[in-house]
Scaffold this motif. Structure first.
Motif, PDB file in Angstrom:
ATOM      1  N   UNK A  29       0.052  -1.152  -0.081  1.00 28.54           N
ATOM      2  CA  UNK A  29      -0.002   0.148   0.052  1.00 28.54           C
ATOM      3  C   UNK A  29       1.235   1.268   0.005  1.00 28.54           C
ATOM      4  N   UNK A  30       1.579   1.126   0.674  1.00 25.42           N
ATOM      5  CA  UNK A  30       2.720   2.265   0.949  1.00 25.42           C
ATOM      6  C   UNK A  30       3.493   2.969  -0.730  1.00 25.42           C
ATOM      7  N   UNK A  41       7.873  11.216  -5.528  1.00 26.58           N
ATOM      8  CA  UNK A  41       9.377  10.539  -4.914  1.00 26.58           C
ATOM      9  C   UNK A  41       9.454   9.372  -4.973  1.00 26.58           C
ATOM     10  N   UNK A  42       8.850   8.276  -5.942  1.00 22.63           N
ATOM     11  CA  UNK A  42       8.567   6.725  -5.758  1.00 22.63           C
ATOM     12  C   UNK A  42       9.814   7.019  -7.196  1.00 22.63           C
ATOM     13  N   UNK A  43       9.409   8.151  -7.808  1.00 25.31           N
ATOM     14  CA  UNK A  43      10.555   8.102  -8.894  1.00 25.31           C
ATOM     15  C   UNK A  43      11.915   8.312  -8.467  1.00 25.31           C
ATOM     16  N   UNK A  44      12.100   8.861  -7.735  1.00 27.80           N
ATOM     17  CA  UNK A  44      13.737   9.130  -6.978  1.00 27.80           C
ATOM     18  C   UNK A  44      13.973   7.805  -5.883  1.00 27.80           C
ATOM     19  N   UNK A  63     -12.126   5.530   0.778  1.00 31.50           N
ATOM     20  CA  UNK A  63     -11.239   6.146   0.985  1.00 31.50           C
ATOM     21  C   UNK A  63     -10.010   5.097   1.116  1.00 31.50           C
ATOM     22  N   UNK A  64     -10.024   4.344   2.102  1.00 31.25           N
ATOM     23  CA  UNK A  64      -8.561   3.914   2.539  1.00 31.25           C
ATOM     24  C   UNK A  64      -8.187   3.113   1.694  1.00 31.25           C
ATOM     25  N   UNK A  65      -8.717   2.563   0.530  1.00 32.15           N
ATOM     26  CA  UNK A  65      -7.737   2.277  -1.200  1.00 32.15           C
ATOM     27  C   UNK A  65      -6.898   3.295  -1.423  1.00 32.15           C
ATOM     28  N   UNK A  66      -7.325   4.717  -1.676  1.00 31.23           N
ATOM     29  CA  UNK A  66      -7.269   5.306  -1.910  1.00 31.23           C
ATOM     30  C   UNK A  66      -5.565   6.479  -1.260  1.00 31.23           C
ATOM     31  N   UNK A  67      -6.450   5.741   0.213  1.00 29.93           N
ATOM     32  CA  UNK A  67      -5.527   6.739   0.905  1.00 29.93           C
ATOM     33  C   UNK A  67      -4.487   6.203   2.175  1.00 29.93           C
ATOM     34  N   UNK A  68      -4.685   4.655   2.045  1.00 29.25           N
ATOM     35  CA  UNK A  68      -4.352   3.993   3.417  1.00 29.25           C
ATOM     36  C   UNK A  68      -2.522   4.178   3.432  1.00 29.25           C
ATOM     37  N   UNK A  69      -1.623   3.843   3.602  1.00 25.44           N
ATOM     38  CA  UNK A  69       0.058   4.329   3.347  1.00 25.44           C
ATOM     39  C   UNK A  69       0.635   5.299   2.769  1.00 25.44           C
ATOM     40  N   UNK A  70      -0.123   6.504   2.959  1.00 23.05           N
ATOM     41  CA  UNK A  70       0.502   7.617   2.575  1.00 23.05           C
ATOM     42  C   UNK A  70       0.961   8.364   3.501  1.00 23.05           C
ATOM     43  N   UNK A  71       2.792   8.623   2.716  1.00 22.95           N
ATOM     44  CA  UNK A  71       3.266   9.409   3.438  1.00 22.95           C
ATOM     45  C   UNK A  71       3.395  10.400   4.386  1.00 22.95           C
ATOM     46  N   UNK A  72       2.156  11.270   3.212  1.00 23.71           N
ATOM     47  CA  UNK A  72       1.991  13.007   3.279  1.00 23.71           C
ATOM     48  C   UNK A  72       0.442  12.465   3.305  1.00 23.71           C
ATOM     49  N   UNK A  73       0.215  14.325   3.894  1.00 26.71           N
ATOM     50  CA  UNK A  73      -1.111  13.938   4.158  1.00 26.71           C
ATOM     51  C   UNK A  73      -2.000  14.455   2.774  1.00 26.71           C
ATOM     52  N   UNK A  74      -3.041  13.857   2.048  1.00 25.94           N
ATOM     53  CA  UNK A  74      -3.924  14.300   1.593  1.00 25.94           C
ATOM     54  C   UNK A  74      -4.555  14.579   1.806  1.00 25.94           C
ATOM     55  N   UNK A 113     -18.992  14.417   0.289  1.00 30.88           N
ATOM     56  CA  UNK A 113     -17.497  13.906   1.288  1.00 30.88           C
ATOM     57  C   UNK A 113     -16.325  14.231   1.045  1.00 30.88           C
ATOM     58  N   UNK A 114     -15.900  14.743   2.310  1.00 31.11           N
ATOM     59  CA  UNK A 114     -14.358  15.035   2.185  1.00 31.11           C
ATOM     60  C   UNK A 114     -13.755  14.208   3.140  1.00 31.11           C
ATOM     61  N   UNK A 115     -11.597  14.064   3.078  1.00 32.15           N
ATOM     62  CA  UNK A 115     -11.495  12.781   4.274  1.00 32.15           C
ATOM     63  C   UNK A 115      -9.854  13.205   3.664  1.00 32.15           C
ATOM     64  N   UNK A 116      -9.127  12.947   4.870  1.00 35.47           N
ATOM     65  CA  UNK A 116      -8.384  13.405   4.930  1.00 35.47           C
ATOM     66  C   UNK A 116      -7.247  12.225   5.672  1.00 35.47           C
ATOM     67  N   UNK A 117      -5.996  11.766   5.805  1.00 37.56           N
ATOM     68  CA  UNK A 117      -5.211  10.748   6.017  1.00 37.56           C
ATOM     69  C   UNK A 117      -4.262  12.321   6.516  1.00 37.56           C
ATOM     70  N   UNK A 118      -3.811  10.653   7.751  1.00 38.55           N
ATOM     71  CA  UNK A 118      -2.753  11.190   9.046  1.00 38.55           C
ATOM     72  C   UNK A 118      -1.579   9.846   8.570  1.00 38.55           C
ATOM     73  N   UNK A 119      -0.624  10.601   7.803  1.00 38.86           N
ATOM     74  CA  UNK A 119       0.684   9.832   7.947  1.00 38.86           C
ATOM     75  C   UNK A 119       1.159   8.617   8.694  1.00 38.86           C
ATOM     76  N   UNK A 120       0.991   9.807  10.293  1.00 38.22           N
ATOM     77  CA  UNK A 120       1.451   9.132  11.757  1.00 38.22           C
ATOM     78  C   UNK A 120       0.334   8.479  12.002  1.00 38.22           C
ATOM     79  N   UNK A 121      -0.723   8.050  11.431  1.00 35.04           N
ATOM     80  CA  UNK A 121      -1.659   6.874  12.400  1.00 35.04           C
ATOM     81  C   UNK A 121      -2.192   7.483  13.198  1.00 35.04           C
TER      82      UNK A 121
END
Length: 236
Positions: free
Chosen positions: A73-74, A82-85, A126-137, A182-190
């Motif tokens: 997922x990450x 970032x993935x490119x680098x 939403x979990x499929x879109x946002x889980x495992x992100x390294x930055x907030x989305x 509907x709005x959503x955001x993620x916490x990379x810190x969990x």
């Protein structure tokens, strides 16, 4: 050296102590054919999907990526630049295609609108879109009067903040002919706890949308593998 496949900042330091077992790509593909893809480990699955001319390099790269990111997922959800680098152009392109395939499948067959008739489907989407992100989305889903998805927008922020502009959300809602949002955001810190800023931003979004008779159906916080509904918690 064990990190010669990965090139991103800080990668060498993270990988120096890792004892790699490079994947035999041919064996992995053969086993998937005989036993089904569920028989593969995450690293083997990634290697099979990335396979190209240099099987040894791909097997090693897959092992390194799983160690570096910690989960599929990450890897899939890492920002493309970032993935490119980290992984290089060829692997980053292939993983980008995987990401697009997953997103298109999630939208439903034949471009049918996804219907969010219950919280389980909404939270899974939403979990499929946002889980495992390294930055907030930050994401906004624009829905018709039957909770069908018309379109969505997203913006990336930093590790601790994603900018949200009420005016832009209201404009997008009007332009798409939405009945509710509907709005959503993620916490990379969990962290599962909405911040005071999250709650205040939700209030401003609700008020801004209400001025044009569009409802804010929910604000969902994705923390790790969990989805926290502001509506259910009484914060909306």
């Amino acid at each position: 050296m064990p990190y010669q496949c990965l090139t991103g900042p800080g990668v060498a330091e993270m990988l120096t102590q890792f004892d790699y077992n490079a994947i035999n790509v041919g064996d992995a593909v053969a086993r998937a054919s005989a036993q089904g893809p569920e028989a593969l480990t995450d690293a083997e699955l990634l290697a099979a999907l990335l396979r190209g001319g240099d099987a040894a390099h791909v097997g090693r790269l897959a092992s390194e990526l799983i160690h570096y990111y910690g989960s599929l997922a990450r890897i899939i959800n890492d920002p493309p630049e970032h993935l490119l680098g980290v992984a290089g152009a060829e692997a980053a392109t292939t993983i980008g295609l995987m990401r697009q395939l997953i997103q298109r499948v999630g939208r439903g067959p034949d471009q049918e609108r996804v219907q969010f008739n219950d919280y389980i489907r909404l939270h899974t989407y939403l979990r499929n879109r946002m889980a495992g992100r390294s930055v907030e989305l930050f994401m906004a889903l624009f829905l018709d009067n039957r909770n069908g998805l018309i379109c969505e927008t997203c913006s990336e922020g930093s590790i601790a903040h994603a900018p949200v502009y009420v005016r832009n959300v209201v404009h997008a809602a009007l332009s798409s002919g939405s009945a509710r949002v509907v709005v959503a955001h993620c916490h990379p810190s969990a962290s599962k706890n909405p911040s005071a800023g999250d709650i205040e931003m939700t209030r401003r979004l609700k008020e801004g949308l209400a001025t044009v008779d569009i409802g804010l159906l929910d604000h969902v916080l994705i923390a790790g593998d969990e989805a926290i509904s502001f509506t259910t918690k009484g914060l909306l």
